[in-house]
Design an enzyme around this catalytic site. Structure first.
Site, PDB file in Angstrom:
ATOM      1  N   ARG A  47       0.865  -1.174   0.000  1.00  9.70           N
ATOM      2  CA  ARG A  47       0.000   0.000   0.000  1.00  9.70           C
ATOM      3  C   ARG A  47       0.907   1.232   0.000  1.00  9.70           C
ATOM      4  NH1 ARG A  47       1.780   1.711   4.170  1.00  9.70           N
ATOM      5  NH2 ARG A  47       0.830   3.721   3.716  1.00  9.70           N
ATOM      6  N   ALA A  49       0.844   5.268  -2.033  1.00  6.60           N
ATOM      7  CA  ALA A  49       0.765   5.672  -3.437  1.00  6.60           C
ATOM      8  C   ALA A  49       2.032   5.365  -4.236  1.00  6.60           C
ATOM      9  CB  ALA A  49       0.402   7.159  -3.526  1.00  6.60           C
ATOM     10  N   ARG A  77      -7.349  -0.552  -7.171  1.00 10.28           N
ATOM     11  CA  ARG A  77      -7.736   0.449  -6.176  1.00 10.28           C
ATOM     12  C   ARG A  77      -7.958   1.766  -6.909  1.00 10.28           C
ATOM     13  NH1 ARG A  77      -4.806   1.050  -0.680  1.00 10.28           N
ATOM     14  NH2 ARG A  77      -6.864   1.903  -0.203  1.00 10.28           N
ATOM     15  N   ASP A 218      -2.641  10.586  -2.172  1.00 13.56           N
ATOM     16  CA  ASP A 218      -2.974   9.522  -3.103  1.00 13.56           C
ATOM     17  C   ASP A 218      -3.355  10.067  -4.474  1.00 13.56           C
ATOM     18  OD1 ASP A 218      -3.236   6.671  -1.588  1.00 13.56           O
ATOM     19  OD2 ASP A 218      -3.610   8.344  -0.236  1.00 13.56           O
ATOM     20  N   ASN A 228      -6.134  12.212   0.478  1.00 18.43           N
ATOM     21  CA  ASN A 228      -5.206  11.471   1.328  1.00 18.43           C
ATOM     22  C   ASN A 228      -6.015  10.689   2.357  1.00 18.43           C
ATOM     23  OD1 ASN A 228      -2.388  10.892   2.039  1.00 18.43           O
ATOM     24  ND2 ASN A 228      -2.855  11.920   3.951  1.00 18.43           N
ATOM     25  N   LYS A 229      -5.334   9.954   3.192  1.00 18.82           N
ATOM     26  CA  LYS A 229      -5.993   9.112   4.187  1.00 18.82           C
ATOM     27  C   LYS A 229      -7.014   9.911   4.995  1.00 18.82           C
ATOM     28  CE  LYS A 229      -5.597   5.532   4.796  1.00 18.82           C
ATOM     29  NZ  LYS A 229      -6.448   4.428   4.292  1.00 18.82           N
TER      30      LYS A 229
END
Length: 315
Positions: A47, A49, A77, A218, A228-229
């Protein structure tokens, strides 16, 4: 002891560190088929990017010219643009034969190594102060790339220069990438750090306890909006209110000129079970429903700077 690299090519196969096993065990997986790679991507064994970009490129080398397999890999994804970017970089050489495809994939790997080192230097140069307290979310270190990483590469460079007072890692629910992975990496580099629950992060920023917030990305839209997260947006709001720099660190490959704004970024929902359970233990009563957006979008006007391996962009 884990190998230095999160992902690499060895004797006709892809080798990755299985991030689902950390921090209890450091296990290397050898992937010999595209189906194995897709499974590893979907269950987050690999995982981050930049690492997904390298995985995509190396996966094309595994595919043996099977374009249907390559298309499945590309769509494994949706939010991180790097996966599709890496697939496309290697797939552009399919007509030239397998050796050309592999050479292109290895160039993607080598470019990531150089980019992460450059981002660390550029980001550390950008931040002012001798003893900095920095906060980050999710995992943006070598585990999210090949080596060193993006935002955590900046933290590592600050530490190597003697300018890091402390790093605060948000735990990052529901899969705890910050608690499991970022703290593991910070400990390995010998950097002073503490773990913080997600909801405490914005509060600490608001109280003056943080000198800078560093995140990865990402996907960065053409206008600078950044996916992003989940949890990044809340940190950006707190940083704006407190007057603290909010810095995105990501390679040029994460900037997607074909996506006009953050409203056009597809946000992956990873399903309810990741929220309702934790490592096989049920947290909520049977019948409880859940939402699980894996990412959020920070508008460009909340971002102080975007640091890539080539430049500093001020949206």
């Amino acid at each position: 002891m884990c190998g230095v690299r999160t992902i690499d090519w060895a004797d006709g196969a892809i080798e990755i560190i299985d991030q689902t096993r950390l921090p209890e065990a450091c296990v290397t997986l050898r992937l010999t088929t595209v189906d194995e790679l897709i499974d590893a991507i979907r269950r987050l064994a690999v995982r981050g990017a930049p690492a997904l970009g390298v995985a995509g490129a190396l996966g094309v080398a595994l595919a043996g010219g099977d374009r249907a397999l390559i298309a499945r890999l590309r769509a494994a994804r949706p939010t991180a643009v790097n996966l599709a970017w890496g697939v496309d970089r290697a797939a552009a050489h399919l007509d030239e034969g397998p050796e050309a495809v592999l050479a292109a994939a290895l160039r993607v790997r080598d470019e990531d190594l150089a980019a992460c080192a450059a981002m660390g230097e550029r980001g550390a140069d950008l931040l002012e102060g001798d003893r900095l307290r920095v906060m980050t979310v999710c995992n943006t270190g070598g585990l999210a790339a090949v080596e060193r990483g993006t935002a955590l590469s900046v933290v590592q460079t600050l530490h190597e220069r003697g300018r890091l007072e402390e790093a605060y890692a948000l735990e990052t629910r529901p899969l705890l990438q910050g608690a499991r992975l970022t703290t593991w990496e910070l400990a390995r580099m010998g950097a002073p750090h503490r773990l913080v629950v997600d909801s405490a992060g914005p509060y600490l920023v608001s109280r003056g306890g943080v000198d800078a917030v560093l995140i990865g990305a990402d996907r960065v839209a053409a206008n600078g909006d950044t996916a992003n997260k989940i949890g990044s947006y809340a940190l950006a709001l707190a940083a704006e209110r407190a007057g603290v720099p909010f810095v995105v660190v990501a390679p040029e490959s994460t900037i997607d000129a074909a996506t006009p704004t953050g409203d056009h970024i597809e946000i992956e929902d990873r399903g309810p079970e990741e929220v309702l359970t934790l490592r096989g233990v049920r947290l909520a009563p049977e019948g409880t429903r859940a939402l699980n957006p894996a990412f959020d979008v920070t508008p460009h006007d909340l971002i102080t700077a975007i640091v890539t391996e080539k430049r500093v962009i001020r949206p």
